[in-house]
Motif scaffolding. Structure first.
Motif, short mmCIF file in Angstrom:
data_model
loop_
_atom_site.label_atom_id
_atom_site.label_comp_id
_atom_site.label_asym_id
_atom_site.label_seq_id
_atom_site.Cartn_x
_atom_site.Cartn_y
_atom_site.Cartn_z
N ALA A 3 0.96 -1.10 0.02
CA ALA A 3 -0.12 -0.07 0.10
C ALA A 3 0.87 1.13 0.13
O ALA A 3 2.04 1.19 0.51
CB ALA A 3 -0.95 -0.08 1.19
N LEU A 4 0.53 2.45 -0.57
CA LEU A 4 1.07 3.51 -0.69
C LEU A 4 1.00 4.45 0.57
O LEU A 4 1.84 5.35 0.71
CB LEU A 4 0.57 4.50 -1.80
N GLY A 5 0.15 4.23 1.57
CA GLY A 5 0.09 4.79 2.67
C GLY A 5 -0.92 5.67 3.07
O GLY A 5 -0.85 6.72 4.04
N ILE A 6 -2.02 5.65 2.38
CA ILE A 6 -3.19 6.58 2.73
C ILE A 6 -3.78 5.99 4.07
O ILE A 6 -3.99 7.04 4.72
CB ILE A 6 -4.13 6.44 1.52
N GLU A 7 -3.74 4.85 4.33
CA GLU A 7 -4.36 4.40 5.38
C GLU A 7 -3.30 4.69 6.66
O GLU A 7 -4.07 5.11 7.45
CB GLU A 7 -4.58 2.82 5.31
N SER A 61 6.10 10.96 -6.22
CA SER A 61 7.19 10.04 -6.96
C SER A 61 6.25 9.31 -7.78
O SER A 61 5.17 9.28 -8.00
CB SER A 61 7.64 9.06 -5.94
N ASP A 62 6.90 8.75 -8.77
CA ASP A 62 6.21 7.64 -9.82
C ASP A 62 5.82 6.46 -9.18
O ASP A 62 6.79 5.77 -8.70
CB ASP A 62 7.01 7.59 -10.80
N TYR A 63 4.50 5.97 -9.32
CA TYR A 63 4.26 4.68 -9.01
C TYR A 63 3.66 3.73 -10.05
O TYR A 63 2.86 4.48 -10.89
CB TYR A 63 3.33 4.70 -7.73
N VAL A 64 3.48 2.49 -9.90
CA VAL A 64 2.52 1.81 -10.92
C VAL A 64 1.51 1.33 -9.81
O VAL A 64 1.74 0.74 -8.85
CB VAL A 64 3.37 0.52 -11.38
N ILE A 65 0.30 1.89 -10.03
CA ILE A 65 -0.86 1.69 -9.26
C ILE A 65 -1.62 0.57 -9.92
O ILE A 65 -1.91 0.40 -11.03
CB ILE A 65 -1.90 2.90 -9.38
N THR A 66 -1.81 -0.56 -8.85
CA THR A 66 -2.41 -1.89 -9.47
C THR A 66 -3.77 -2.01 -8.66
O THR A 66 -4.36 -3.10 -9.05
CB THR A 66 -1.30 -2.97 -8.87
N GLY A 67 -4.11 -1.24 -8.04
CA GLY A 67 -5.62 -1.46 -7.34
C GLY A 67 -5.69 -0.05 -6.65
O GLY A 67 -4.96 0.67 -6.12
N ILE A 68 -7.13 -0.10 -6.29
CA ILE A 68 -7.86 1.15 -5.67
C ILE A 68 -8.77 0.40 -4.56
O ILE A 68 -9.39 -0.18 -5.14
CB ILE A 68 -8.24 2.27 -6.29
N ASP A 91 0.03 13.55 -16.09
CA ASP A 91 1.17 13.39 -16.74
C ASP A 91 1.76 14.45 -17.01
O ASP A 91 1.14 15.30 -17.49
CB ASP A 91 0.81 12.22 -17.90
N THR A 92 3.21 14.58 -16.73
CA THR A 92 3.81 15.95 -16.96
C THR A 92 3.87 16.32 -18.37
O THR A 92 3.90 17.57 -18.74
CB THR A 92 5.30 15.92 -16.36
#
Length: 124
Positions: A3-7, A61-68, A91-92
């Motif tokens: 997990a990216l850390g929202i929780e 930072s750049d991440y590959v998001i695989t689920g939400i 996307d920049t």
């Protein structure tokens, strides 16, 4: 998969912004938009006059998001949740990019706060 850390707070309150908050009261701000939030209020609430509410997470930072994962308002008295939403990232080079399937913008459908995108989520 991690997990990216929202929780857990790995993503800081300052990385969360929203189009509005309920009645302009910051207590209901985007910092409350965390899974399994146990402190009151148990979720972000947009203002009732906000016809296109949005919540933004700045990952920095750049991440590959695989689920939400989404979750409705945690208070059992107020049964509130988002019923559908779009997933957009910045996307920049290309600007705002909407998640698409078969060339069509995909709408995530929530049933009682559970996101129903395809089991394999690939934004590329």
């Amino acid at each position: 998969m991690e997990a990216l850390g929202i929780e857990n707070g790995g993503i800081k309150d300052s990385q969360l912004t929203a189009s509005s908050v309920w009645m302009g009261v910051n207590t209901f701000g985007p910092q409350q938009a965390r899974l399994h939030n146990q402190k009151w209020p148990q979720g972000w609430s947009a203002d009732l006059t906000d016809k296109q509410p949005w919540l933004k997470v700045s990952l920095q930072s750049d991440y590959v998001i695989t689920g939400i994962a989404t979750q409705g308002y945690g208070n059992p008295v107020f049964r509130e949740w988002v019923e559908s939403y779009y997933l957009v990232w910045l996307d920049t080079k290309a600007g705002e990019v909407f998640y698409r399937e078969d060339g069509k913008v995909k709408v995530g459908v929530c049933l009682k706060g559970l996101l129903h995108f395809p089991s394999t989520f690939n934004p590329f």
